[in-house]
Motif scaffolding. Sequence first.
Motif, short mmCIF file in Angstrom:
data_model
loop_
_atom_site.label_atom_id
_atom_site.label_comp_id
_atom_site.label_asym_id
_atom_site.label_seq_id
_atom_site.Cartn_x
_atom_site.Cartn_y
_atom_site.Cartn_z
N THR A 1 0.85 -1.28 -0.05
CA THR A 1 -0.01 -0.02 0.08
C THR A 1 0.95 1.00 0.19
O THR A 1 0.35 2.29 -0.48
N LEU A 2 2.10 1.10 0.41
CA LEU A 2 2.93 2.19 0.42
C LEU A 2 3.80 2.40 -0.84
O LEU A 2 4.76 3.24 -1.07
N ASP A 3 3.58 1.72 -1.78
CA ASP A 3 4.37 1.37 -3.21
C ASP A 3 3.75 2.28 -4.00
O ASP A 3 4.20 2.56 -5.38
N ILE A 4 2.46 2.81 -3.86
CA ILE A 4 1.64 3.46 -4.55
C ILE A 4 1.70 5.18 -4.50
O ILE A 4 1.74 5.48 -3.37
N PHE A 5 2.21 5.80 -5.50
CA PHE A 5 2.16 7.00 -5.28
C PHE A 5 1.14 8.00 -5.71
O PHE A 5 0.35 7.42 -6.69
N PRO A 6 0.45 8.65 -5.16
CA PRO A 6 1.35 9.27 -3.96
C PRO A 6 1.03 8.57 -2.76
O PRO A 6 -0.11 7.99 -2.65
N ILE A 7 1.95 8.42 -1.77
CA ILE A 7 1.62 7.89 -0.13
C ILE A 7 0.83 8.79 0.31
O ILE A 7 1.22 9.87 0.50
N THR A 8 -0.39 8.14 0.66
CA THR A 8 -1.43 8.99 1.49
C THR A 8 -1.42 8.78 2.93
O THR A 8 -0.66 7.83 3.34
#
Length: 102
Positions: A4-11
């Motif tokens: 879930t933290l590999d998706i940009f932008p990190i929300t």
Amino acid sequence: MKKTLDIFPITGRAVCDVLVAELGNESTCLLKDIETLCSSNCEALGDLWQKVVSSRAEVIKVADLVSALKFADQIVCLDLCSVVEPQKSLFIEDGELVEYKF
């Protein structure tokens, strides 16, 4: 959870989900740096940023961090570790995941 933290932008919401899953709401973190982009409900994030900047590090419960962080549209920088287990850490720099140790 790391995916879930590999998706940009990190929300902020993505980081909150990871922190709650990996550490739990009642855990305590050492927050060494935080910088976010936010378009609404930003007061709590601003207050937290001020605390971290003035103290160089802030000890905070995951639940309290999540209550502010959930409004961040993007995490630009975040550096934290568990107080009890310092080897558990998360580091985001320039909007990208650098370190994920859980």
